[in-house]
Write a protein that holds these residues in place. Structure first.
Motif, PDB file in Angstrom:
ATOM      1  N   THR A   1       2.086   6.142   0.990  1.00 33.84           N
ATOM      2  CA  THR A   1       2.658   6.055  -0.349  1.00 33.84           C
ATOM      3  C   THR A   1       1.852   6.958  -1.263  1.00 33.84           C
ATOM      4  O   THR A   1       0.636   6.789  -1.395  1.00 33.84           O
ATOM      5  N   THR A   2       2.538   7.915  -1.860  1.00 33.15           N
ATOM      6  CA  THR A   2       1.852   8.831  -2.775  1.00 33.15           C
ATOM      7  C   THR A   2       1.498   8.083  -4.056  1.00 33.15           C
ATOM      8  O   THR A   2       2.217   7.165  -4.463  1.00 33.15           O
ATOM      9  N   PRO A   3       0.383   8.455  -4.700  1.00 33.49           N
ATOM     10  CA  PRO A   3      -0.016   7.753  -5.922  1.00 33.49           C
ATOM     11  C   PRO A   3       0.930   8.059  -7.086  1.00 33.49           C
ATOM     12  O   PRO A   3       1.657   9.053  -7.067  1.00 33.49           O
ATOM     13  N   GLU A   4       0.887   7.201  -8.085  1.00 30.30           N
ATOM     14  CA  GLU A   4       1.682   7.408  -9.292  1.00 30.30           C
ATOM     15  C   GLU A   4       1.136   8.604 -10.064  1.00 30.30           C
ATOM     16  O   GLU A   4      -0.054   8.916  -9.985  1.00 30.30           O
ATOM     17  N   SER A   5       2.012   9.233 -10.831  1.00 27.19           N
ATOM     18  CA  SER A   5       1.579  10.321 -11.707  1.00 27.19           C
ATOM     19  C   SER A   5       0.693   9.733 -12.791  1.00 27.19           C
ATOM     20  O   SER A   5       0.980   8.681 -13.343  1.00 27.19           O
ATOM     21  N   GLU A   6      -0.376  10.437 -13.094  1.00 24.22           N
ATOM     22  CA  GLU A   6      -1.264   9.992 -14.154  1.00 24.22           C
ATOM     23  C   GLU A   6      -0.935  10.763 -15.419  1.00 24.22           C
ATOM     24  O   GLU A   6      -0.741  11.968 -15.393  1.00 24.22           O
ATOM     25  N   SER A   7      -0.877  10.048 -16.535  1.00 23.80           N
ATOM     26  CA  SER A   7      -0.622  10.703 -17.819  1.00 23.80           C
ATOM     27  C   SER A   7      -1.870  11.450 -18.256  1.00 23.80           C
ATOM     28  O   SER A   7      -2.992  10.978 -18.068  1.00 23.80           O
TER      29      SER A   7
END
Length: 142
Positions: A106-112
């Motif tokens: 699972t790829t990580p979430e995009s960080e703002s």
């Protein structure tokens, strides 16, 4: 075992399957796969297979076909953040095919980006004599 999929015949080879190791260098949009080298003397290719479901029949994507026996790593790019992907290595040989184990990543979430913007004041120019002026600055983090 023989199965037909998009005109391709898959038969299970008697060679030992390769082992697909856990993914490394996982980012929001890429990762690296590494597997053990095939011991099949009739080796023709590695097919790096990708899917978003744990199934590798007709609906999966062949990311890369590798014809070098010693190439046992490949960087996967173009992935979406916060998405689960499944991978396997399909070894092709003149005697058929065999599949590695399946791994999921699972790829990580995009960080703002919370870095404040760089502000440069260009007026009044250096050395000018102007009366003091006040300005209000407002900003919102996106």
């Amino acid at each position: 075992m023989v199965s037909l999929c998009a005109g391709m015949v898959n038969t299970v080879s008697s060679a030992t399957n390769v082992v697909l190791y856990p993914a490394t260098n996982v980012t929001e949009t890429s990762l690296t796969l590494t597997w053990s080298e095939s011991n099949n003397v009739n080796f023709t290719s590695y097919r790096v297979m990708q899917n978003t479901v744990n199934s590798f029949s007709c609906s999966c994507k062949t990311v890369k076909i590798i014809t070098s026996l010693s190439t046992t790593t490949w960087e996967i790019t173009g992935l979406l953040a916060n998405t689960t992907y499944y991978f396997l290595i399909r070894v092709g040989a003149t005697t058929g095919t065999s599949d590695s184990n399946v791994i999921s990543v699972t790829t990580p979430e995009s960080e703002s980006d919370t870095t404040p913007p760089l502000i440069t004041i260009t007026s009044p120019e250096n050395g000018s004599l102007h009366a003091a002026q006040y300005i209000d600055l407002n900003w919102y983090a996106n």
